[in-house]
Design a protein around this motif. Structure first.
Motif, mmCIF file in Angstrom:
data_model
loop_
_atom_site.group_PDB
_atom_site.id
_atom_site.type_symbol
_atom_site.label_atom_id
_atom_site.label_comp_id
_atom_site.label_asym_id
_atom_site.label_seq_id
_atom_site.Cartn_x
_atom_site.Cartn_y
_atom_site.Cartn_z
ATOM 1 N N SER A 160 0.838 -1.190 0.000
ATOM 2 C CA SER A 160 0.000 0.000 0.000
ATOM 3 C C SER A 160 0.877 1.245 0.000
ATOM 4 O O SER A 160 1.873 1.310 0.719
ATOM 5 C CB SER A 160 -0.900 0.017 1.237
ATOM 6 O OG SER A 160 -1.529 1.272 1.382
ATOM 7 N N GLU B 132 -9.304 -3.805 9.874
ATOM 8 C CA GLU B 132 -8.784 -3.925 8.514
ATOM 9 C C GLU B 132 -7.303 -3.556 8.445
ATOM 10 O O GLU B 132 -6.535 -4.169 7.697
ATOM 11 C CB GLU B 132 -9.588 -3.044 7.554
ATOM 12 C CG GLU B 132 -10.935 -3.624 7.180
ATOM 13 C CD GLU B 132 -10.789 -4.859 6.312
ATOM 14 O OE1 GLU B 132 -10.582 -4.712 5.091
ATOM 15 O OE2 GLU B 132 -10.859 -5.983 6.862
ATOM 16 N N HIS C 220 -4.281 -5.953 7.126
ATOM 17 C CA HIS C 220 -3.264 -5.528 6.170
ATOM 18 C C HIS C 220 -1.865 -5.780 6.721
ATOM 19 O O HIS C 220 -0.985 -6.275 6.004
ATOM 20 C CB HIS C 220 -3.441 -4.051 5.839
ATOM 21 C CG HIS C 220 -2.285 -3.447 5.102
ATOM 22 N ND1 HIS C 220 -1.979 -3.791 3.798
ATOM 23 C CD2 HIS C 220 -1.327 -2.542 5.494
ATOM 24 C CE1 HIS C 220 -0.900 -3.120 3.409
ATOM 25 N NE2 HIS C 220 -0.494 -2.369 4.424
ATOM 26 N N VAL D 217 -3.967 1.279 -2.735
ATOM 27 C CA VAL D 217 -3.951 -0.016 -2.054
ATOM 28 C C VAL D 217 -4.033 -1.120 -3.100
ATOM 29 O O VAL D 217 -4.519 -0.903 -4.213
ATOM 30 C CB VAL D 217 -5.112 -0.145 -1.040
ATOM 31 C CG1 VAL D 217 -4.966 0.880 0.083
ATOM 32 C CG2 VAL D 217 -6.468 -0.012 -1.723
ATOM 33 N N PRO E 209 -7.664 -8.644 3.318
ATOM 34 C CA PRO E 209 -8.477 -7.569 3.893
ATOM 35 C C PRO E 209 -9.635 -7.243 2.950
ATOM 36 O O PRO E 209 -9.500 -7.366 1.721
ATOM 37 C CB PRO E 209 -7.499 -6.394 3.989
ATOM 38 C CG PRO E 209 -6.136 -7.028 4.007
ATOM 39 C CD PRO E 209 -6.260 -8.242 3.132
ATOM 40 N N TYR F 291 -8.955 -4.822 0.021
ATOM 41 C CA TYR F 291 -8.216 -5.313 -1.141
ATOM 42 C C TYR F 291 -9.168 -5.754 -2.253
ATOM 43 O O TYR F 291 -8.796 -5.747 -3.424
ATOM 44 C CB TYR F 291 -7.351 -6.517 -0.762
ATOM 45 C CG TYR F 291 -6.044 -6.250 -0.082
ATOM 46 C CD1 TYR F 291 -5.887 -5.209 0.825
ATOM 47 C CD2 TYR F 291 -4.943 -7.070 -0.310
ATOM 48 C CE1 TYR F 291 -4.685 -4.992 1.484
ATOM 49 C CE2 TYR F 291 -3.739 -6.871 0.335
ATOM 50 C CZ TYR F 291 -3.617 -5.838 1.238
ATOM 51 O OH TYR F 291 -2.423 -5.636 1.884
#
Length: 444
Positions: A90, A105, A109, A366, A411, A414
């Motif tokens: 990210s 979340e 990640h 992301v 996540p 994503y």
């Protein structure tokens, strides 16, 4: 015709010319192009870390899988990057992710970042891939005093979120740590990740896929995808492949019309690298950079660098916006200037290797791993923001699990389709303005 947003030379076989990694690994096997008509259960488009990791997970599950690549496995970014197997994926900061998606979340990640590094190490161990591994984690150097203060505030947060050791290195301690680079004001060492030879890794992935019965077709650019009943029909210049499932893994080498859903959802960015000849002990001592840690600086247009086990120095940077001989010459001059500024004792050291490749951004900064629009049994994975060695490998495996109908560790964010970039096919122009702004911010 595929709709790429860079000049055609960026996608030509010759764009790999000058890449140091090619000289370090055996010639890739001569994987035969797709010829005639064929059928497969799972078709993977793209033979880099993502595509090959996905194919490996599928082959391990005992299903019929074939990989199609424009040139050959590892030709793209996977075989020409800096070899940093590290946290990332990210471009949005941890604070931004927390604000957007919440604590759970963010935790998922962070778990993905750690798992992605472990996945690379596990694959290499299980399949006997020699990685030329070195570096216990990575170090970020502060190019301004204020950047070191930010690191001081961030160290404990990263240690907690990643579950690893972090260590601050003060400005007066850099030389003793073998981290003497001009103009640096301290550093943050995160003990997570390692350096590797990306070409050896990607060729090892390809060999593992074929060892388990997967097929790889080189020189097989997928030019069109159509639907025919329950099948997807992939057409190349040499043949047609019918598949029940497709997995798209082209990342920075994607096109806006393969499929049309991809239009403006990704933005390739150019990254360039030089590698020096081997440095002598006296030269290393003269500069004071003897550490083998993967390193990068705190600039927006960051530099990334590492002293490899054979004592050659790799030094990379962002900043290119056009793929032409004139632009590459300008980038090579700029990267050499920056290298000489940071490591003045090595001004006379030759750097015979220079090359560029395409990393990839998403509008939300992301990664994406999920379904392609409303197409059933069709998935894509892309946008690792310059950290695809680990994250691309992990996301490829997760994409394969999606295609197999398994639970994943992804996540939720994503799996949210990326927003499209403004300016559409002209979105690369935004990089010019952004890079000028970042250079001002970086003090260049």
């Amino acid at each position: 015709m595929l709709k790429h947003i860079y000049e055609p030379a960026a996608y030509a076989a010759q764009s790999l010319d000058g890449c140091y990694w090619v000289s370090t690994a055996p010639q890739a096997p001569d994987y035969a192009p797709l010829a005639g008509e064929a059928r497969v259960e799972f078709a993977v488009i793209g033979g880099g870390f993502t595509g090959l990791s996905a194919a490996l997970r599928l082959a391990e599950a005992g299903v019929d899988v074939a990989v199609l690549d424009m040139h050959a496995p590892g030709w793209g970014a996977s075989g020409r990057n800096g070899g940093f197997c590290c946290m990332g994926g990210s471009k949005a900061s941890g604070a931004t992710l927390l604000r957007r998606y919440g604590a759970d979340e963010l935790a998922r990640h962070r778990a993905a970042e750690v798992s992605s590094i472990e996945t690379v190490a596990d694959i290499a161990a299980r399949y006997g891939i020699e990685l030329d591994r070195h570096s216990e984690g990575e170090v970020q150097l502060a190019h301004r005093p204020a950047a070191f203060e930010e690191m001081r505030a961030e160290a404990a947060t990263l240690a907690r979120e990643l579950g690893c050791e972090t260590r601050l290195i003060g400005p007066t301690e850099l030389a003793a740590e073998g981290l003497a680079a001009q103009g640096m004001h301290g550093a943050l060492h995160v003990r997570l990740g390692f350096g590797l030879n990306p070409r050896k890794y990607v060729l090892g992935l390809a060999e593992a896929v074929t060892r388990l019965g997967g097929r790889i077709h080189a020189h097989s650019t997928v030019e069109q995808i159509t639907r025919s009943g329950e099948d997807y029909v992939l057409r190349t210049s040499g043949g047609t492949l019918r598949a029940r499932h497709i997995l798209l893994a082209t990342n920075g080498y994607s096109s806006d019309n393969l499929p049309d859903w991809m239009r403006a959802r990704y933005l390739p960015v150019q990254s360039s690298v030089i590698v020096t000849r081997p440095l002598s002990d006296d030269e290393i001592a003269a500069q004071g950079w003897s550490s083998d840690l993967m390193a990068y600086d705190s600039r927006k247009l960051l530099h990334y660098f590492r002293l490899m086990p054979n004592r050659q120095m790799l030094f990379g940077m962002r900043g290119g916006v056009r793929w032409t001989p004139a632009d590459h010459a300008a980038i090579r001059r700029e990267i050499r200037r920056d290298f000489d500024t940071m490591f003045p004792a090595w001004r006379a050291v030759e750097a015979p290797w220079f090359w560029s490749g395409l990393a990839n951004l998403a509008r939300d900064l992301v990664p994406f791993v999920g379904q392609i629009g409303d197409w059933p049994r069709a998935f894509a994975s892309f946008a690792y923001h310059g950290n695809g060695v680990a994250m691309g490998t992990w996301c490829g495996a997760q994409m394969a699990d999606l295609a197999l109908g398994r639970e994943t560790a992804l996540p939720d964010f994503y799996r949210t389709p990326p927003k499209r970039f403004e300016l559409g096919p002209a979105r690369r122009l935004a990089l010019i303005m952004a890079y000028h702004y970042y250079k001002v911010m970086d003090g260049k």
